[in-house]
Design a protein around this motif. Structure first.
Motif, PDB file in Angstrom:
ATOM      1  N   VAL A   1      44.106 -26.883  15.047  1.00  0.00           N
ATOM      2  CA  VAL A   1      43.248 -27.771  15.837  1.00  0.00           C
ATOM      3  C   VAL A   1      42.429 -26.949  16.825  1.00  0.00           C
ATOM      4  O   VAL A   1      41.209 -27.076  16.921  1.00  0.00           O
ATOM      5  CB  VAL A   1      44.095 -28.816  16.597  1.00  0.00           C
ATOM      6  N   PHE A   2      43.109 -26.066  17.555  1.00  0.00           N
ATOM      7  CA  PHE A   2      42.405 -25.280  18.564  1.00  0.00           C
ATOM      8  C   PHE A   2      41.401 -24.332  17.917  1.00  0.00           C
ATOM      9  O   PHE A   2      40.309 -24.128  18.426  1.00  0.00           O
ATOM     10  CB  PHE A   2      43.386 -24.459  19.408  1.00  0.00           C
ATOM     11  N   LEU A   3      41.804 -23.744  16.781  1.00  0.00           N
ATOM     12  CA  LEU A   3      40.896 -22.816  16.108  1.00  0.00           C
ATOM     13  C   LEU A   3      39.647 -23.535  15.627  1.00  0.00           C
ATOM     14  O   LEU A   3      38.532 -23.044  15.776  1.00  0.00           O
ATOM     15  CB  LEU A   3      41.607 -22.141  14.929  1.00  0.00           C
ATOM     16  N   SER A   4      39.843 -24.722  15.054  1.00  0.00           N
ATOM     17  CA  SER A   4      38.667 -25.432  14.546  1.00  0.00           C
ATOM     18  C   SER A   4      37.805 -25.940  15.707  1.00  0.00           C
ATOM     19  O   SER A   4      36.589 -26.002  15.598  1.00  0.00           O
ATOM     20  CB  SER A   4      39.083 -26.578  13.621  1.00  0.00           C
ATOM     21  N   GLU A   5      38.432 -26.264  16.830  1.00  0.00           N
ATOM     22  CA  GLU A   5      37.632 -26.710  17.978  1.00  0.00           C
ATOM     23  C   GLU A   5      36.854 -25.546  18.595  1.00  0.00           C
ATOM     24  O   GLU A   5      35.735 -25.718  19.058  1.00  0.00           O
ATOM     25  CB  GLU A   5      38.528 -27.380  19.025  1.00  0.00           C
ATOM     26  N   LEU A   6      37.479 -24.375  18.587  1.00  0.00           N
ATOM     27  CA  LEU A   6      36.779 -23.188  19.081  1.00  0.00           C
ATOM     28  C   LEU A   6      35.537 -22.945  18.215  1.00  0.00           C
ATOM     29  O   LEU A   6      34.442 -22.683  18.710  1.00  0.00           O
ATOM     30  CB  LEU A   6      37.707 -21.973  19.030  1.00  0.00           C
ATOM     31  N   LYS A   7      35.717 -23.084  16.914  1.00  0.00           N
ATOM     32  CA  LYS A   7      34.613 -22.896  15.980  1.00  0.00           C
ATOM     33  C   LYS A   7      33.538 -23.967  16.191  1.00  0.00           C
ATOM     34  O   LYS A   7      32.337 -23.678  16.186  1.00  0.00           O
ATOM     35  CB  LYS A   7      35.172 -23.008  14.557  1.00  0.00           C
ATOM     36  N   ALA A   8      33.991 -25.203  16.356  1.00  0.00           N
ATOM     37  CA  ALA A   8      33.046 -26.306  16.563  1.00  0.00           C
ATOM     38  C   ALA A   8      32.256 -26.096  17.850  1.00  0.00           C
ATOM     39  O   ALA A   8      31.048 -26.345  17.912  1.00  0.00           O
ATOM     40  CB  ALA A   8      33.801 -27.638  16.617  1.00  0.00           C
TER      41      ALA A   8
ATOM     42  N   ALA B   1      31.556 -23.209  19.195  1.00  0.00           N
ATOM     43  CA  ALA B   1      30.599 -22.131  18.938  1.00  0.00           C
ATOM     44  C   ALA B   1      29.397 -22.648  18.146  1.00  0.00           C
ATOM     45  O   ALA B   1      28.248 -22.308  18.447  1.00  0.00           O
ATOM     46  CB  ALA B   1      31.288 -20.995  18.181  1.00  0.00           C
ATOM     47  N   GLN B   2      29.662 -23.487  17.154  1.00  0.00           N
ATOM     48  CA  GLN B   2      28.559 -24.005  16.340  1.00  0.00           C
ATOM     49  C   GLN B   2      27.638 -24.898  17.159  1.00  0.00           C
ATOM     50  O   GLN B   2      26.415 -24.815  17.046  1.00  0.00           O
ATOM     51  CB  GLN B   2      29.115 -24.770  15.126  1.00  0.00           C
ATOM     52  N   ALA B   3      28.255 -25.738  17.996  1.00  0.00           N
ATOM     53  CA  ALA B   3      27.442 -26.632  18.821  1.00  0.00           C
ATOM     54  C   ALA B   3      26.557 -25.829  19.765  1.00  0.00           C
ATOM     55  O   ALA B   3      25.386 -26.146  19.977  1.00  0.00           O
ATOM     56  CB  ALA B   3      28.353 -27.579  19.612  1.00  0.00           C
ATOM     57  N   LYS B   4      27.127 -24.767  20.345  1.00  0.00           N
ATOM     58  CA  LYS B   4      26.363 -23.985  21.305  1.00  0.00           C
ATOM     59  C   LYS B   4      25.305 -23.138  20.608  1.00  0.00           C
ATOM     60  O   LYS B   4      24.236 -22.881  21.146  1.00  0.00           O
ATOM     61  CB  LYS B   4      27.289 -23.086  22.127  1.00  0.00           C
ATOM     62  N   GLU B   5      25.630 -22.706  19.392  1.00  0.00           N
ATOM     63  CA  GLU B   5      24.644 -21.942  18.635  1.00  0.00           C
ATOM     64  C   GLU B   5      23.449 -22.841  18.326  1.00  0.00           C
ATOM     65  O   GLU B   5      22.296 -22.439  18.459  1.00  0.00           O
ATOM     66  CB  GLU B   5      25.271 -21.432  17.337  1.00  0.00           C
ATOM     67  N   ALA B   6      23.749 -24.070  17.960  1.00  0.00           N
ATOM     68  CA  ALA B   6      22.687 -25.039  17.683  1.00  0.00           C
ATOM     69  C   ALA B   6      21.866 -25.309  18.939  1.00  0.00           C
ATOM     70  O   ALA B   6      20.679 -25.620  18.879  1.00  0.00           O
ATOM     71  CB  ALA B   6      23.292 -26.334  17.154  1.00  0.00           C
ATOM     72  N   ALA B   7      22.518 -25.173  20.094  1.00  0.00           N
ATOM     73  CA  ALA B   7      21.814 -25.409  21.360  1.00  0.00           C
ATOM     74  C   ALA B   7      21.048 -24.157  21.811  1.00  0.00           C
ATOM     75  O   ALA B   7      20.493 -24.126  22.903  1.00  0.00           O
ATOM     76  CB  ALA B   7      22.819 -25.825  22.438  1.00  0.00           C
TER      77      ALA B   7
ATOM     78  N   PRO C   1      39.229 -27.738  27.684  1.00  0.00           N
ATOM     79  CA  PRO C   1      37.992 -27.127  27.187  1.00  0.00           C
ATOM     80  C   PRO C   1      38.233 -26.454  25.837  1.00  0.00           C
ATOM     81  O   PRO C   1      39.189 -25.714  25.674  1.00  0.00           O
ATOM     82  CB  PRO C   1      37.661 -26.076  28.263  1.00  0.00           C
ATOM     83  N   ARG C   2      37.351 -26.715  24.878  1.00  0.00           N
ATOM     84  CA  ARG C   2      37.556 -26.221  23.514  1.00  0.00           C
ATOM     85  C   ARG C   2      37.364 -24.716  23.396  1.00  0.00           C
ATOM     86  O   ARG C   2      37.762 -24.114  22.412  1.00  0.00           O
ATOM     87  CB  ARG C   2      36.586 -26.903  22.553  1.00  0.00           C
TER      88      ARG C   2
END
Length: 206
Positions: free
Chosen positions: A45-52, A54-60, A197-198
């Motif tokens: 869960v934590f690993l996938s949230e960390l990834k999510a 990162a992806q959200a911030k990369e998109a931002a 915080p993720r």
């Protein structure tokens, strides 16, 4: 009977020790610590949230540097507390420090592996360190605030750090060094603060 350590756990220990040793504030710490056992925390869960995150911030539009994974550290006196953080994550309202931001809206985590507590270690003390992966994101440097009107998370940022004092006098107290080397990490969306915080992901307990 005596069980030789499996290669996997000894290489994990080596990984953990090298992470710790490359994150010391004080070079004399190299000889000061002995680490005995490392446990990999595998929390999908934590690993996938960390990834999510990162992806959200990369998109931002965050830069690679802002998205880079780094390590940060928590110290616990007993194994139960360390394990609990690995299961439930680092949650708000878990810190007694408040100099960089409101402890009810974010979490504190140490930048240095030898500066994990307001008081220095004494000989023979032991404890459990949780090594966490951390994506700092956008970091804002804030002045330390010793008042009770806490600094709030800064919109558009993910992390506060203290103003760095390069001319830190050698007689800086351990407590100050500890407070100055904390990350204050938070995740705010739609005006509300995430309870966990993720961008912090428990990685190894040692």
């Amino acid at each position: 009977g005596f069980h030789p350590e499996s290669e996997e756990s000894s290489s994990l220990l080596q990984t953990a020790v090298s992470v710790l040793q490359s994150s010391y504030l004080d070079s004399t710490s190299q000889d000061g610590f002995q680490y005995s056992q490392a446990i990999l925390v595998e929390n999908d869960v934590f690993l996938s949230e960390l990834k999510a995150f990162a992806q959200a911030k990369e998109a931002a539009g965050y830069s690679q540097e802002e998205l880079e994974e780094t390590f940060a550290f928590l110290l616990f006196d007993n194994e139960e507390e360390a394990k609990e953080v690995c299961q439930t994550g680092l949650r708000v309202n878990s810190s007694s420090i408040s100099t960089l931001g409101d402890p009810a809206k974010g979490v504190y985590i140490s930048k240095y592996a030898d500066c994990l507590h307001p008081r220095p270690w004494y000989h023979g003390k032991s404890g459990y360190i949780v090594i966490c992966k951390l994506i700092k994101g956008k970091v804002k440097v804030v002045s330390e605030n010793y008042t009770t009107s806490y600094t709030c998370p800064s919109p558009g940022y993910d992390c506060h750090v203290a103003v760095s004092r390069n001319n830190m006098p050698s007689k800086t107290s351990h407590c100050q060094a500890f407070e100055q080397s904390q990350y204050y990490v938070y995740e705010v969306s739609n005006g509300s603060t995430a309870e966990r915080p993720r961008q912090i992901c428990p990685y190894i307990v040692i």
